[in-house]
Design a protein around this motif. Structure first.
Motif, PDB file in Angstrom:
ATOM      1  N   ASP A  47       5.707  -1.753  -1.887  1.00 43.50           N
ATOM      2  CA  ASP A  47       6.884  -0.876  -1.840  1.00 43.50           C
ATOM      3  C   ASP A  47       7.239  -0.487  -3.269  1.00 43.50           C
ATOM      4  O   ASP A  47       6.980  -1.226  -4.221  1.00 43.50           O
ATOM      5  N   VAL A  48       7.833   0.681  -3.383  1.00 44.08           N
ATOM      6  CA  VAL A  48       8.210   1.175  -4.697  1.00 44.08           C
ATOM      7  C   VAL A  48       9.496   0.492  -5.174  1.00 44.08           C
ATOM      8  O   VAL A  48       9.800   0.517  -6.360  1.00 44.08           O
ATOM      9  N   ASN A  87       6.455   2.459   8.550  1.00 41.61           N
ATOM     10  CA  ASN A  87       7.463   3.473   8.886  1.00 41.61           C
ATOM     11  C   ASN A  87       7.987   4.054   7.587  1.00 41.61           C
ATOM     12  O   ASN A  87       8.908   3.532   6.986  1.00 41.61           O
ATOM     13  N   SER A  94      11.566  -4.291   3.545  1.00 43.37           N
ATOM     14  CA  SER A  94      11.876  -5.717   3.610  1.00 43.37           C
ATOM     15  C   SER A  94      10.822  -6.508   4.383  1.00 43.37           C
ATOM     16  O   SER A  94      11.043  -7.681   4.702  1.00 43.37           O
ATOM     17  N   GLU A 112       4.314   2.725  -6.551  1.00 45.94           N
ATOM     18  CA  GLU A 112       4.149   3.905  -5.689  1.00 45.94           C
ATOM     19  C   GLU A 112       2.886   3.685  -4.861  1.00 45.94           C
ATOM     20  O   GLU A 112       1.864   3.226  -5.399  1.00 45.94           O
ATOM     21  N   CYS A 113       2.936   4.037  -3.594  1.00 46.57           N
ATOM     22  CA  CYS A 113       1.771   3.751  -2.751  1.00 46.57           C
ATOM     23  C   CYS A 113       0.524   4.490  -3.236  1.00 46.57           C
ATOM     24  O   CYS A 113      -0.584   3.980  -3.106  1.00 46.57           O
ATOM     25  N   GLN A 155      14.404   9.062  -2.703  1.00 50.29           N
ATOM     26  CA  GLN A 155      15.056   8.432  -1.545  1.00 50.29           C
ATOM     27  C   GLN A 155      16.500   8.876  -1.421  1.00 50.29           C
ATOM     28  O   GLN A 155      16.980   9.124  -0.323  1.00 50.29           O
ATOM     29  N   THR A 182       9.204  -6.196   7.461  1.00 46.30           N
ATOM     30  CA  THR A 182       9.266  -6.545   8.884  1.00 46.30           C
ATOM     31  C   THR A 182       7.876  -6.540   9.537  1.00 46.30           C
ATOM     32  O   THR A 182       7.514  -7.478  10.245  1.00 46.30           O
ATOM     33  N   LEU A 213      13.453  -2.337   9.725  1.00 46.23           N
ATOM     34  CA  LEU A 213      13.090  -1.969  11.087  1.00 46.23           C
ATOM     35  C   LEU A 213      13.447  -3.140  12.009  1.00 46.23           C
ATOM     36  O   LEU A 213      13.312  -4.302  11.620  1.00 46.23           O
TER      37      LEU A 213
END
Ligand SMILES: C[S@@+](CC[C@H](N)C(=O)[O-])C[C@H]1O[C@@H](n2cnc3c(N)ncnc32)[C@H](O)[C@@H]1O
Length: 488
Positions: free
Chosen positions: A297-298, A341, A237, A325-326, A389, A239, A205
């Motif tokens: 993050d996965v 996001n 990453s 996984e969240c 994804q 942000t 982002l």
């Protein structure tokens, strides 16, 4: 002709007369939707700007040179800071090229603004003018005028910038409703290029957008309170994490940068800039007790990028990372804020293009930032979530693939919903989405929908008040099969 036109334009005359000597009109550009945030940043004690007026995709303000320096150092949510050099009304009865040329020659003492051997560039935007529709024509005639002015004064023409580098004097012009405004671009490369990124990645982002979203979510105030925690369950990453940590420790976003165009300008006040840098260094502090940012993050590759950038920003003591996984992420305690996001089926571009349509959005090549090369984790994701994804990327085939992609997307938001309800009871969640279909998977009602344009995409920042649900109850919530959802 021009003098007469200016003389009868009370708005232009008023703008000129209002300023004390040594003061300038500035314009800070931003993503549409973040104007009020940028205005609040400008009004804050770090910058102290005056006459702040939010516009479209930017905010005008006034101040002396130091205010301009501080704006570059401290604006978190803006893209660039422009200093107004001149403004004039174009006479629609004359050929546009001639008008632009004449306006440029008259608007500034160019030999005083461009030292011998220095380069310049011109970027232009045109909209709603009576007799001018081409920004290319504006740029070309502006360059002609500036070259001729320098040649008349010195006998030699100025240089173009080296390929891939920002010019010593980047100029930015807008022609709007026949009003030509000529600015010096103080920032050169977009301010979202903070300087802590080891590599620019297209899935990250935009940092300025991330900072603006954090402000809208209230983190700039929440982070002052002991024990405040912000979580991003799909941090990529990192942000949001890095920008949140910088806010909580009052690290100036401009403090990582090593080069600014205005330090090359003949009127550069090196003492004043040194003081701005020293004040920014002095402002840094440890976070309030217990204030942390947590990310998950996965994708391991994304977390690798996040870790490198977190370290480069010096924020490793505030940030905790988790891989998975969240829906499986178990938090030590509920966070006050969740900001994310999640994927929604379209990638946001880096944000250096003119996405506002208002003209205030400079693409600048700059010299920072590596390519995507071996860090292309978005395109080569791992495991089951990776498959999801892959499917979520647009344009990947026919109707079956599209249906599968839709189902995978819905499942991702379903998982996010499970995470929020099980781990974040009582939190406020702020989720960025450009796809109302995707957000349906959340099965939650947004209390606010804030419009934002990022990378040219019309998005919404959705606010939710999270009500808790234990794991058993969450487990009872029927998760429809992917095929079933695809068929809807
Ligand atoms: C749009 S990106 C987020 C980008 C991030 N804000 C940044 O600046 O880099 C969405 C992220 O969600 C992650 N993701 C997708 N499904 C997930 C899941 N079920 N659990 C955790 N992370 C997931 C992806 O790996 C990706 O990094």
């Amino acid at each position: 002709m021009r003098e007469r036109a200016q003389a009868v334009d009370p708005q232009l005359r008023q703008r000129r007369e209002r300023l004390p000597p040594g003061h300038f009109h500035y314009y800070a550009t931003c993503h549409p939707g973040l104007e009020e945030v940028v205005a609040a940043e400008l009004a804050g004690r770090c910058i102290g700007a005056a006459n702040i007026h939010p516009g479209k995709a930017g905010v005008s303000f006034t101040g002396d040179l130091v205010v301009g320096y501080r704006a570059n150092m401290w604006l978190r949510s803006a893209i660039r800071v422009l200093q107004l050099l001149g403004e004039t009304l174009l006479d629609a009865r004359r050929p546009a090229g001639e008008e632009v040329y004449a306006a440029f020659r008259e608007s500034a003492a160019w030999p005083r603004l461009l030292a011998p051997g220095q380069s310049f560039s011109v970027e232009s935007r045109v909209w709603s003018c009576s007799n001018l529709s081409s920004s290319q024509l504006l740029s070309v005639r502006a360059k002609d005028a500036l070259c001729d002015a320098i040649r008349d004064a010195r006998g030699t023409k100025p240089l173009p910038p080296e390929p891939g580098r920002v010019a010593d004097l980047p100029l930015y012009c807008t022609a709007y409703h026949d009003r030509l405004s000529i600015y010096r671009d103080m920032s050169g490369a977009s301010l979202h290029r903070r300087g802590y990124r080891q590599a620019m990645h297209r899935a990250s982002l935009n940092e300025a957008a991330a900072a603006g979203i954090l402000h809208l979510a209230g983190w700039h105030q929440a982070c002052r309170q002991e024990g405040a925690v912000l979580a991003d369950p799909m941090c990529g990453s990192g942000t949001f994490l890095i920008e949140a940590a910088l806010m909580a420790t009052d690290v100036a976003p401009g403090s990582f940068r090593r080069w600014w165009p205005f330090t090359q300008w003949p009127d550069y006040d090196s003492d004043a800039w040194r003081q701005v840098v020293a004040a920014a260094t002095a402002a840094r502090h440890a976070p309030a007790a217990g204030v942390e940012v947590w990310g998950n993050d996965v994708h391991q590759g994304a977390l690798g990028l996040a870790l490198r950038d977190i370290q480069a920003a010096g924020m490793q003591r505030m940030v905790r990372l988790h891989h998975g996984e969240c829906r499986d992420w178990a938090l030590p305690r509920p966070p006050g804020l969740v900001v994310a996001n999640p994927p929604w089926g379209q990638r946001l571009l880096g944000g250096e293009r003119d996405e506002s349509g208002s003209g205030f959005y400079g693409g600048s090549s700059g010299s920072e930032g590596a390519g995507d090369a071996d860090l292309d984790w978005w395109n080569e994701p791992e495991g089951a979530a990776g498959e999801r994804q892959r499917q979520q990327q647009p344009g990947r085939g026919g109707r079956r693939e599209e249906a599968a992609a839709g189902a995978a997307l819905a499942e991702t938001w379903w998982d996010l919903s499970a995470f929020l309800k099980q781990q974040c009871a009582g939190a406020s969640a702020f989720l960025l989405s450009g796809n109302p279909e995707a957000t349906k998977g959340l099965r939650m009602k947004a209390s606010q929908r804030m419009p934002l344009t990022i990378g040219g995409v019309d998005c919404r920042l959705l606010q939710y008040s999270v009500r808790g649900m234990d794991e058993t109850a969450a487990g009872k919530e029927k998760k429809p099969a992917a095929e079933e959802r695809a068929a809807r």
